[in-house]
Design an enzyme around this catalytic site. Structure first.
Site, PDB file in Angstrom:
ATOM      1  N   HIS A  99     -23.962   1.597 -20.386  1.00  0.00           N
ATOM      2  CA  HIS A  99     -23.105   0.690 -20.469  1.00  0.00           C
ATOM      3  C   HIS A  99     -23.304  -0.406 -21.831  1.00  0.00           C
ATOM      4  O   HIS A  99     -24.242  -1.181 -21.131  1.00  0.00           O
ATOM      5  CB  HIS A  99     -22.390   0.376 -18.920  1.00  0.00           C
ATOM      6  N   HIS A 101     -21.636  -4.699 -21.819  1.00  0.00           N
ATOM      7  CA  HIS A 101     -21.317  -5.982 -20.907  1.00  0.00           C
ATOM      8  C   HIS A 101     -20.448  -6.574 -22.588  1.00  0.00           C
ATOM      9  O   HIS A 101     -21.678  -6.100 -23.238  1.00  0.00           O
ATOM     10  CB  HIS A 101     -22.602  -6.354 -20.206  1.00  0.00           C
TER      11      HIS A 101
END
Length: 141
Positions: A99, A101
């Site tokens: 992922h 941010h």
């Protein structure tokens, strides 16, 4: 992956404040935000981290993160944005589904308590840096 919370969010089997979905990525608000508007962008296909994600999924995540960075800075009135990926537990990764941010930055401690974890104004040891550069050059060929 049956025990991956981000896979469950992608599959719409877990709650999230999703702001974007396309063929390859999903983006949602982080439930533990560093600042207002803090988002996570994930690939639909599970990859543990930066070392495992395919080139095409990585490209799609980065392009989606850029699109969302442009949008969220305007929505929350941020003056900047950090894109951050943590690869491995020692690098603060806590969910092992790649992922990115997207963290809006505001420039005042009230809205933006984040600080750099290192001092970019302190130079490194030249001999050590040269050794690393040499070894990297040898490995990369």
């Amino acid at each position: 992956m049956s025990d991956c919370i981000f896979c469950a969010i992608v599959a719409e089997e877990a709650p999230s404040l999703t702001v974007h979905r396309d063929e390859t990525t999903v983006a949602f608000l982080d439930i533990h935000p560093a600042t207002e508007g803090h988002l996570l962008v994930v690939p639909r296909r599970h990859s543990t981290d930066l070392m495992e994600i395919s080139d095409s999924d990585l490209t799609d995540v980065v392009l989606t993160a850029r699109r969302l960075a442009r949008a969220v800075t305007g929505v929350v009135g941020a003056q900047g944005v950090n894109l951050l990926n943590c690869c491995g537990a020692e690098a603060w990764q806590t969910v092992f589904h790649f992922h990115m941010h997207v963290i809006p930055r505001f420039g005042d401690k009230e809205r933006d308590p984040l600080e750099l974890p290192w001092r970019p104004d302190v130079p490194g040891d030249p001999d050590s840096m040269q050794q690393v550069a040499t070894r990297l050059g040898d490995r990369l060929g």
